[in-house]
Motif scaffolding. Structure first.
Motif, PDB file in Angstrom:
ATOM      1  N   ASP A   1       4.353  -9.933  11.598  1.00 51.59           N
ATOM      2  CA  ASP A   1       3.735 -10.136  12.917  1.00 51.59           C
ATOM      3  C   ASP A   1       2.278  -9.706  12.917  1.00 51.59           C
ATOM      4  O   ASP A   1       1.474 -10.204  13.711  1.00 51.59           O
ATOM      5  N   ARG A   2       1.924  -8.763  12.029  1.00 52.80           N
ATOM      6  CA  ARG A   2       0.548  -8.250  11.958  1.00 52.80           C
ATOM      7  C   ARG A   2      -0.119  -8.696  10.659  1.00 52.80           C
ATOM      8  O   ARG A   2      -0.952  -7.979  10.111  1.00 52.80           O
ATOM      9  N   PHE A   3       0.242  -9.868  10.186  1.00 53.57           N
ATOM     10  CA  PHE A   3      -0.226 -10.300   8.875  1.00 53.57           C
ATOM     11  C   PHE A   3      -1.739 -10.398   8.801  1.00 53.57           C
ATOM     12  O   PHE A   3      -2.359 -10.007   7.817  1.00 53.57           O
ATOM     13  N   SER A   4      -2.371 -10.904   9.860  1.00 55.17           N
ATOM     14  CA  SER A   4      -3.837 -11.040   9.830  1.00 55.17           C
ATOM     15  C   SER A   4      -4.510  -9.685   9.681  1.00 55.17           C
ATOM     16  O   SER A   4      -5.470  -9.528   8.932  1.00 55.17           O
ATOM     17  N   GLN A   5      -3.994  -8.674  10.388  1.00 55.65           N
ATOM     18  CA  GLN A   5      -4.559  -7.330  10.287  1.00 55.65           C
ATOM     19  C   GLN A   5      -4.338  -6.771   8.894  1.00 55.65           C
ATOM     20  O   GLN A   5      -5.235  -6.143   8.304  1.00 55.65           O
ATOM     21  N   ALA A   6      -3.124  -7.007   8.349  1.00 56.01           N
ATOM     22  CA  ALA A   6      -2.837  -6.513   7.007  1.00 56.01           C
ATOM     23  C   ALA A   6      -3.742  -7.174   5.974  1.00 56.01           C
ATOM     24  O   ALA A   6      -4.145  -6.542   4.994  1.00 56.01           O
ATOM     25  N   CYS A   7      -4.072  -8.464   6.190  1.00 55.48           N
ATOM     26  CA  CYS A   7      -4.926  -9.183   5.241  1.00 55.48           C
ATOM     27  C   CYS A   7      -6.289  -8.514   5.095  1.00 55.48           C
ATOM     28  O   CYS A   7      -6.876  -8.508   4.010  1.00 55.48           O
ATOM     29  N   LEU A   8      -6.811  -7.972   6.189  1.00 46.76           N
ATOM     30  CA  LEU A   8      -8.105  -7.293   6.119  1.00 46.76           C
ATOM     31  C   LEU A   8      -8.045  -6.112   5.162  1.00 46.76           C
ATOM     32  O   LEU A   8      -9.007  -5.809   4.455  1.00 46.76           O
ATOM     33  N   GLU A   9      -6.889  -5.442   5.137  1.00 47.93           N
ATOM     34  CA  GLU A   9      -6.715  -4.333   4.204  1.00 47.93           C
ATOM     35  C   GLU A   9      -6.509  -4.850   2.783  1.00 47.93           C
ATOM     36  O   GLU A   9      -7.116  -4.353   1.830  1.00 47.93           O
ATOM     37  N   PHE A  10      -5.623  -5.851   2.642  1.00 46.58           N
ATOM     38  CA  PHE A  10      -5.298  -6.357   1.310  1.00 46.58           C
ATOM     39  C   PHE A  10      -6.527  -6.889   0.583  1.00 46.58           C
ATOM     40  O   PHE A  10      -6.583  -6.878  -0.642  1.00 46.58           O
ATOM     41  N   ALA A  11      -7.497  -7.382   1.358  1.00 39.48           N
ATOM     42  CA  ALA A  11      -8.680  -7.982   0.748  1.00 39.48           C
ATOM     43  C   ALA A  11      -9.666  -6.935   0.230  1.00 39.48           C
ATOM     44  O   ALA A  11     -10.631  -7.282  -0.448  1.00 39.48           O
ATOM     45  N   GLN A  12      -9.432  -5.659   0.557  1.00 37.17           N
ATOM     46  CA  GLN A  12     -10.321  -4.625   0.036  1.00 37.17           C
ATOM     47  C   GLN A  12     -10.212  -4.572  -1.489  1.00 37.17           C
ATOM     48  O   GLN A  12      -9.108  -4.589  -2.034  1.00 37.17           O
ATOM     49  N   PRO A  13     -11.340  -4.516  -2.204  1.00 35.53           N
ATOM     50  CA  PRO A  13     -11.302  -4.588  -3.668  1.00 35.53           C
ATOM     51  C   PRO A  13     -10.404  -3.542  -4.320  1.00 35.53           C
ATOM     52  O   PRO A  13      -9.785  -3.790  -5.348  1.00 35.53           O
ATOM     53  N   GLY A  14     -10.323  -2.362  -3.717  1.00 34.12           N
ATOM     54  CA  GLY A  14      -9.553  -1.291  -4.354  1.00 34.12           C
ATOM     55  C   GLY A  14      -8.167  -1.087  -3.783  1.00 34.12           C
ATOM     56  O   GLY A  14      -7.496  -0.126  -4.162  1.00 34.12           O
ATOM     57  N   TRP A  15      -7.713  -1.975  -2.856  1.00 38.12           N
ATOM     58  CA  TRP A  15      -6.447  -1.717  -2.157  1.00 38.12           C
ATOM     59  C   TRP A  15      -5.329  -1.448  -3.146  1.00 38.12           C
ATOM     60  O   TRP A  15      -5.099  -2.223  -4.076  1.00 38.12           O
ATOM     61  N   GLN A  16      -4.631  -0.337  -2.906  1.00 39.06           N
ATOM     62  CA  GLN A  16      -3.519   0.044  -3.768  1.00 39.06           C
ATOM     63  C   GLN A  16      -2.614   0.982  -2.988  1.00 39.06           C
ATOM     64  O   GLN A  16      -3.089   1.888  -2.300  1.00 39.06           O
ATOM     65  N   ALA A  17      -1.319   0.746  -3.067  1.00 37.82           N
ATOM     66  CA  ALA A  17      -0.366   1.680  -2.479  1.00 37.82           C
ATOM     67  C   ALA A  17      -0.186   2.839  -3.452  1.00 37.82           C
ATOM     68  O   ALA A  17       0.057   2.627  -4.644  1.00 37.82           O
ATOM     69  N   LEU A  18      -0.316   4.064  -2.953  1.00 38.35           N
ATOM     70  CA  LEU A  18      -0.368   5.239  -3.810  1.00 38.35           C
ATOM     71  C   LEU A  18       0.868   6.121  -3.627  1.00 38.35           C
ATOM     72  O   LEU A  18       1.457   6.184  -2.540  1.00 38.35           O
ATOM     73  N   TYR A  19       1.223   6.813  -4.674  1.00 34.80           N
ATOM     74  CA  TYR A  19       2.268   7.832  -4.605  1.00 34.80           C
ATOM     75  C   TYR A  19       1.635   9.174  -4.252  1.00 34.80           C
ATOM     76  O   TYR A  19       0.556   9.518  -4.749  1.00 34.80           O
ATOM     77  N   HIS A  20       2.340   9.940  -3.419  1.00 38.28           N
ATOM     78  CA  HIS A  20       1.839  11.262  -3.036  1.00 38.28           C
ATOM     79  C   HIS A  20       1.538  12.117  -4.263  1.00 38.28           C
ATOM     80  O   HIS A  20       0.523  12.826  -4.303  1.00 38.28           O
TER      81      HIS A  20
END
Length: 341
Positions: free
Chosen positions: A172-191
């Motif tokens: 439902d928030r795909f457009s907002q998520a795309c703004l994040e995904f497009a960041q060159p360094g986007w990465q999901a991190l482990y604590h």
């Protein structure tokens, strides 16, 4: 998604530290607060940190800061640490090492694993659309959205196998998520990886800015709580918590040279802390919150010690009452008043 942008002020950071039994930064004397902007909207003006003793500074994360910056009591990332590129994250650590005072508090928010594991294919889809089509951000988002709908319409197994409430919210928030995904360094991190990197700046993880995390018995089953309590190593404890909760975004608070509070001092500090009702309130949200506290706050700001004297709170310790008060803050229904003003 909204919680990712609710960056904490000094009062909330202190409150979370004390709930975790860690000494806070004194706010009854001058203190410095640095906001580091990163990712989408990083260039937007930072909202004022309203405290009579505080001075606000702002800088972009991952760049060389002003060499004249004074030592900081608080350093807060505005945006997400996980949107930065690897070298920019290391620059943030270098800045923390250079500028944060002993006893100072750092806040780091980031997209986290394992909760983000299910959206990694979506992030890759956005990246590949960007590589293929180029153009501006709007064009990339449009192409990615079209591809997404085509895949869903064709009954792609990825979407049927991951048809969960969390995935539906993300779509439902795909457009907002795309703004994040497009960041060159986007990465999901482990604590664990974040904590080990920040240990290079002599920082120790002490708490989450999500105040409800301070009371695991409220959101974990007895078996889950016992499993969490069995973890003696802080990094492993947080990794287990993230697996139990399927955490997708963390709001971590670190302290440089954390000092433990005596339980009596902790109870006294919490008892003196004052809460006030937020200007904008949500009646639907309030239905799930401690009603007697809200009713008491309707007559004006109250200390947690006063809230502890409410008939509904009889028999509860100061820490338990403070944790319940934290639920009001988390929900945006109450604010922590200036400490030390």
């Amino acid at each position: 998604m909204e919680k990712q942008w609710r960056e904490p002020g000094p009062e909330l950071l202190n409150f979370a530290c004390v709930l975790a039994g860690t000494e806070p930064v004194p706010l009854d004397r001058p203190f410095n607060y640095l906001a580091l902007g990163c990712g989408p909207g990083a260039g937007e003006p930072w909202p004022a940190v309203e405290h009579p003793n505080g001075r606000l500074f702002a800088a972009s994360a991952g760049t060389e800061p002003d060499p004249d910056l004074p030592p900081m009591d608080f350093i807060v990332l505005h945006g997400a640490y996980s949107w930065l590129q690897t070298n920019e994250r290391q620059q943030v650590v270098s800045l923390l090492n250079r500028c944060l005072k002993p006893g100072g508090v750092a806040y780091v928010g980031y997209n986290a694993m394992p909760g983000c594991s299910s959206i990694l294919p979506l992030q890759r889809l956005v990246r590949e659309q960007g590589r293929l089509h180029g153009g501006g951000m709007a064009q990339q988002l449009e192409h990615a959205a079209i591809e997404l709908e085509q895949l869903r319409g064709a009954g792609a197994a990825y979407f049927t196998d991951n048809d969960t409430p969390a995935m539906r919210r993300r779509l439902d928030r795909f457009s907002q998520a795309c703004l994040e995904f497009a960041q060159p360094g986007w990465q999901a991190l482990y604590h664990a990886d974040v904590a080990r990197l920040l240990s290079g700046a002599k920082l120790e993880y002490v708490a989450s800015a999500e105040l409800w995390w301070s009371d695991p018995g409220r959101y974990l089953s007895a078996a889950q709580h016992a499993l969490l309590d069995a973890q003696a190593t802080p990094i492993l404890r947080e990794t287990v918590r993230d697996v139990l909760l399927d955490t997708a975004f963390r709001r971590d608070i670190y302290v440089r040279g954390a000092r433990r509070m005596h339980p009596m001092r902790q109870a006294g500090w919490l008892g003196r802390c004052r809460l006030a009702l937020a200007a904008a309130r949500n009646e639907a949200v309030e239905a799930a919150l401690p009603g007697p506290m809200l009713e008491a706050l309707a007559s004006g700001p109250q200390s947690i010690a006063a809230l502890a004297r409410l008939p509904a709170m009889q028999g509860k310790g100061m820490l338990e009452v403070a944790r319940q008060a934290g639920l009001l803050v988390d929900a945006g229904q109450a604010l922590i008043c200036n400490q030390g003003a």
